[in-house]
Motif scaffolding. Structure first.
Motif, PDB file in Angstrom:
ATOM      1  N   ALA A  57     -94.765 -45.334  44.392  1.00 24.05           N
ATOM      2  CA  ALA A  57     -96.179 -44.997  44.196  1.00 24.05           C
ATOM      3  C   ALA A  57     -96.335 -43.515  43.846  1.00 24.05           C
ATOM      4  N   ILE A  58     -95.558 -42.642  44.499  1.00 17.98           N
ATOM      5  CA  ILE A  58     -95.609 -41.209  44.176  1.00 17.98           C
ATOM      6  C   ILE A  58     -95.143 -40.971  42.749  1.00 17.98           C
ATOM      7  N   TYR A  59     -94.057 -41.644  42.362  1.00 26.88           N
ATOM      8  CA  TYR A  59     -93.533 -41.497  40.997  1.00 26.88           C
ATOM      9  C   TYR A  59     -94.550 -41.989  39.970  1.00 26.88           C
ATOM     10  N   ASN A  60     -95.136 -43.163  40.218  1.00 23.24           N
ATOM     11  CA  ASN A  60     -96.144 -43.694  39.290  1.00 23.24           C
ATOM     12  C   ASN A  60     -97.342 -42.756  39.173  1.00 23.24           C
ATOM     13  N   THR A  61     -97.752 -42.184  40.300  1.00 22.74           N
ATOM     14  CA  THR A  61     -98.894 -41.261  40.289  1.00 22.74           C
ATOM     15  C   THR A  61     -98.611 -40.052  39.415  1.00 22.74           C
ATOM     16  N   LEU A  62     -97.432 -39.479  39.570  1.00 28.38           N
ATOM     17  CA  LEU A  62     -97.073 -38.303  38.774  1.00 28.38           C
ATOM     18  C   LEU A  62     -97.026 -38.636  37.286  1.00 28.38           C
ATOM     19  N   ILE A  63     -96.404 -39.752  36.936  1.00 30.02           N
ATOM     20  CA  ILE A  63     -96.274 -40.132  35.524  1.00 30.02           C
ATOM     21  C   ILE A  63     -97.653 -40.349  34.898  1.00 30.02           C
ATOM     22  N   ILE A  64     -98.480 -41.168  35.545  1.00 27.67           N
ATOM     23  CA  ILE A  64     -99.792 -41.500  34.988  1.00 27.67           C
ATOM     24  C   ILE A  64    -100.684 -40.268  34.928  1.00 27.67           C
ATOM     25  N   ALA A  65    -100.709 -39.480  36.008  1.00 28.46           N
ATOM     26  CA  ALA A  65    -101.594 -38.312  36.058  1.00 28.46           C
ATOM     27  C   ALA A  65    -101.200 -37.256  35.032  1.00 28.46           C
ATOM     28  N   VAL A  66     -99.912 -36.986  34.896  1.00 21.40           N
ATOM     29  CA  VAL A  66     -99.458 -35.955  33.954  1.00 21.40           C
ATOM     30  C   VAL A  66     -99.777 -36.371  32.517  1.00 21.40           C
ATOM     31  N   ILE A  67     -99.516 -37.622  32.175  1.00 24.55           N
ATOM     32  CA  ILE A  67     -99.815 -38.091  30.816  1.00 24.55           C
ATOM     33  C   ILE A  67    -101.319 -38.050  30.562  1.00 24.55           C
ATOM     34  N   LYS A  68    -102.114 -38.423  31.553  1.00 28.99           N
ATOM     35  CA  LYS A  68    -103.573 -38.352  31.408  1.00 28.99           C
ATOM     36  C   LYS A  68    -104.026 -36.914  31.145  1.00 28.99           C
ATOM     37  N   ILE A  69    -103.452 -35.971  31.872  1.00 26.15           N
ATOM     38  CA  ILE A  69    -103.842 -34.573  31.705  1.00 26.15           C
ATOM     39  C   ILE A  69    -103.483 -34.073  30.306  1.00 26.15           C
ATOM     40  N   ILE A  70    -102.262 -34.382  29.860  1.00 25.52           N
ATOM     41  CA  ILE A  70    -101.807 -33.899  28.551  1.00 25.52           C
ATOM     42  C   ILE A  70    -102.631 -34.518  27.427  1.00 25.52           C
ATOM     43  N   VAL A  71    -102.727 -35.845  27.441  1.00 19.80           N
ATOM     44  CA  VAL A  71    -103.479 -36.533  26.387  1.00 19.80           C
ATOM     45  C   VAL A  71    -104.958 -36.180  26.473  1.00 19.80           C
ATOM     46  N   GLY A  72    -105.464 -36.041  27.705  1.00 19.90           N
ATOM     47  CA  GLY A  72    -106.872 -35.715  27.899  1.00 19.90           C
ATOM     48  C   GLY A  72    -107.241 -34.307  27.494  1.00 19.90           C
ATOM     49  N   MET A  73    -106.269 -33.479  27.171  1.00 24.83           N
ATOM     50  CA  MET A  73    -106.554 -32.144  26.649  1.00 24.83           C
ATOM     51  C   MET A  73    -106.393 -32.097  25.135  1.00 24.83           C
ATOM     52  N   ILE A  74    -105.335 -32.710  24.626  1.00 24.09           N
ATOM     53  CA  ILE A  74    -105.049 -32.640  23.194  1.00 24.09           C
ATOM     54  C   ILE A  74    -106.132 -33.329  22.376  1.00 24.09           C
ATOM     55  N   VAL A  75    -106.500 -34.549  22.760  1.00 21.07           N
ATOM     56  CA  VAL A  75    -107.467 -35.317  21.972  1.00 21.07           C
ATOM     57  C   VAL A  75    -108.845 -34.657  21.943  1.00 21.07           C
ATOM     58  N   PRO A  76    -109.418 -34.202  23.074  1.00 20.25           N
ATOM     59  CA  PRO A  76    -110.727 -33.522  23.000  1.00 20.25           C
ATOM     60  C   PRO A  76    -110.711 -32.267  22.138  1.00 20.25           C
TER      61      PRO A  76
END
Length: 286
Positions: A57-76
């Protein structure tokens, strides 16, 4: 006096329940209460790294959150620059409204729509089957497809809100910079590269650094409404794991320990991110 009611509510609902954090250090039994349960020290915290489900669960959280942060900055950033180049105000306002509207929808509503669209009998599988002859794909039940589905849907919902921040920065750029660049023979791409992006850089640095505090926040509302036992291996995050282990399985002490662990790590990351934002962009709250 005007602040007193709000202060009382904060004390009651935010600080009062923190007494329950003692459960993280106890073998908590509801019928014994916090004061009567056996004190076990850090045993619950040790179990976090002993259980395969909690480490996953910790690993999944890190993977999903980091990708969300990166993609959520580049696209806007990309969309804000594209939208700022549109000269027809009617078209510009219409696009801005359309991409901003999903932000106001709750994840319960969006999850219901996604389940209907992405289900085995949904419209997307209907199109894939009848137009391309592809077998139905269970997007929300395939562990390999669940993370991309989560990230794309989160991006669709939230990038319009983030885009407005960057649009405000672009609007505040001094027009004389563009005029000087145009006189020097700069094309639109060169103006974006040498005027727009450097002017946006301080805000990009601030948002990027402050996002560090959300590294362990992968979005409980979204995943809770979309996940199922088939995708626990790639979709189960810390918040959903705490919900199942404490409220559903009755391991209140262990669930509290996992939640406290996440809160402490997030608190440290927030402090670090604010220090970086202050050093890099002179950003400070007070």
């Amino acid at each position: 006096m005007l602040c007193l009611p709000a202060l009382v509510c904060v004390i009651i609902f935010s600080y009062g329940p923190m007494v329950g954090l003692l459960m993280a250090f106890e073998d908590y039994k509801p019928w014994q209460g916090i004061s009567g349960s056996a004190w076990i020290g850090l045993d619950n915290f040790k179990r976090i790294f002993d259980y395969e489900e909690s480490t996953q669960a910790i690993y999944n959280t890190l993977i999903i959150a980091v990708i969300k942060i990166i993609v959520g900055m580049i696209v806007p950033i990309f969309m804000a620059i594209l939208l700022s180049e549109i000269r027809m105000m009617g078209v510009k306002k219409s696009i801005q409204t359309l991409v901003y509207l999903p932000h106001f929808l709750s994840w319960v509503t969006i999850a219901g729509i996604m389940i209907d669209i992405l289900g085995l009998d949904g419209s997307i599988n209907h199109m894939l089957t009848h137009l391309f002859g592809i077998k139905p794909i269970y997007f929300l039940g395939d562990p390999e497809l669940f993370r991309p589905t989560i990230i794309i849907s989160d991006l669709w919902k939230n990038f319009g809100f983030s885009m407005i921040v960057y649009l405000a920065v672009i609007t505040g750029i001094d027009p004389s910079y563009y005029e000087a660049a145009e006189i020097d023979g700069a094309t639109r791409r060169q103006q974006i590269r040498h005027v727009t992006l450097p002017s946006m850089l301080p805000m990009i640095i601030v948002i990027a650094t402050l996002s560090l505090g959300n590294v362990l926040d992968a979005g409980f509302d979204q995943i809770f409404n979309l996940y199922n036992p088939l995708v626990y291996s790639t979709g189960d995050i810390i918040d959903t794991y705490v919900y199942r282990s404490s409220l559903l399985n009755g391991q209140y002490g262990f669930g509290t320990a996992v939640g406290l662990f996440k809160s402490l790590v997030s608190f440290i990351l927030i402090i670090i991110s604010y220090r970086i934002a202050y050093k890099a962009a002179n950003y400070k709250i007070f």
